[in-house]
Design a protein around this motif. Structure first.
Motif, PDB file in Angstrom:
ATOM      1  N   GLU A  29       0.950  12.305   2.390  1.00 54.06           N
ATOM      2  CA  GLU A  29       1.019  12.079   0.948  1.00 54.06           C
ATOM      3  C   GLU A  29       2.097  12.956   0.309  1.00 54.06           C
ATOM      4  O   GLU A  29       2.904  12.484  -0.492  1.00 54.06           O
ATOM      5  N   TYR A  33       5.555  11.411  -1.471  1.00 52.51           N
ATOM      6  CA  TYR A  33       5.940  11.614  -2.868  1.00 52.51           C
ATOM      7  C   TYR A  33       7.230  12.423  -3.001  1.00 52.51           C
ATOM      8  O   TYR A  33       7.980  12.242  -3.969  1.00 52.51           O
ATOM      9  N   ASN A  64      -1.909   2.790   2.495  1.00 48.21           N
ATOM     10  CA  ASN A  64      -1.901   2.240   1.139  1.00 48.21           C
ATOM     11  C   ASN A  64      -3.201   2.534   0.408  1.00 48.21           C
ATOM     12  O   ASN A  64      -3.193   2.853  -0.783  1.00 48.21           O
ATOM     13  N   LEU A  67      -3.092   6.256  -0.597  1.00 52.02           N
ATOM     14  CA  LEU A  67      -2.107   6.569  -1.632  1.00 52.02           C
ATOM     15  C   LEU A  67      -2.377   5.872  -2.962  1.00 52.02           C
ATOM     16  O   LEU A  67      -2.217   6.472  -4.027  1.00 52.02           O
ATOM     17  N   PHE A  68      -2.766   4.584  -2.911  1.00 51.09           N
ATOM     18  CA  PHE A  68      -2.813   3.783  -4.126  1.00 51.09           C
ATOM     19  C   PHE A  68      -4.150   3.111  -4.385  1.00 51.09           C
ATOM     20  O   PHE A  68      -4.332   2.481  -5.422  1.00 51.09           O
ATOM     21  N   LYS A  70      -5.165   0.553  -2.819  1.00 53.40           N
ATOM     22  CA  LYS A  70      -4.911  -0.873  -2.621  1.00 53.40           C
ATOM     23  C   LYS A  70      -4.549  -1.101  -1.160  1.00 53.40           C
ATOM     24  O   LYS A  70      -4.178  -0.166  -0.455  1.00 53.40           O
ATOM     25  N   PHE A  73       1.476  -2.323  -0.479  1.00 52.76           N
ATOM     26  CA  PHE A  73       2.448  -1.554  -1.263  1.00 52.76           C
ATOM     27  C   PHE A  73       3.281  -2.569  -2.041  1.00 52.76           C
ATOM     28  O   PHE A  73       4.261  -3.105  -1.553  1.00 52.76           O
ATOM     29  N   THR A  77       4.321  -1.440  -7.749  1.00 50.64           N
ATOM     30  CA  THR A  77       3.986  -0.029  -7.508  1.00 50.64           C
ATOM     31  C   THR A  77       5.245   0.765  -7.208  1.00 50.64           C
ATOM     32  O   THR A  77       5.460   1.855  -7.758  1.00 50.64           O
ATOM     33  N   ARG A  80       7.303   1.288 -10.362  1.00 55.71           N
ATOM     34  CA  ARG A  80       6.666   2.288 -11.229  1.00 55.71           C
ATOM     35  C   ARG A  80       6.932   3.693 -10.702  1.00 55.71           C
ATOM     36  O   ARG A  80       7.250   4.612 -11.463  1.00 55.71           O
ATOM     37  N   LEU A  81       6.831   3.865  -9.389  1.00 53.76           N
ATOM     38  CA  LEU A  81       7.029   5.188  -8.795  1.00 53.76           C
ATOM     39  C   LEU A  81       8.448   5.715  -8.970  1.00 53.76           C
ATOM     40  O   LEU A  81       8.645   6.922  -9.129  1.00 53.76           O
TER      41      LEU A  81
END
Length: 98
Positions: A29, A33, A64, A67-68, A70, A73, A77, A80-81
């Motif tokens: 993670e 990021y 996924n 992280l989200f 969901k 990916f 998403t 937005r990131l």
């Protein structure tokens, strides 16, 4: 090997140390990021559609979810990131989407 713009793009040899990190100790993670931050900073000069395509291949359902929350990916998403609109994503030319 490192390409240096200060030396007419000549390739310079550099020794670097590489260490092995056991899978259990690897913080995916955090690394993800940090990568997203770099992509966001340079999104105007890189092929973001190719980057998304490659990330989408790497990120499996389990990652996924972590992280989200969901199973996939989504392009929404990703956009937005990296702080771009989907319209920008689709307008951006791509040289190598696989």
């Amino acid at each position: 090997m490192i390409k240096s713009p200060d030396v007419d793009f000549n390739v310079l040899g550099q020794k670097v140390s590489v260490s092995f990190i056991p899978k259990d100790d690897f913080d995916f993670e955090l690394s993800f990021y940090e990568l997203i931050e770099l992509i966001a900073q340079h999104n105007k000069t890189i092929d973001i559609r190719l980057v998304y395509s490659q990330l989408n291949q790497i990120l499996d359902q389990e990652i996924n979810q972590k992280l989200f929350g969901k199973n996939i990916f989504a392009i929404t998403t990703f956009c937005r990131l990296i702080n771009i609109s989907e319209q920008t994503y689709y307008k951006r030319p791509s040289e190598g989407v696989l």
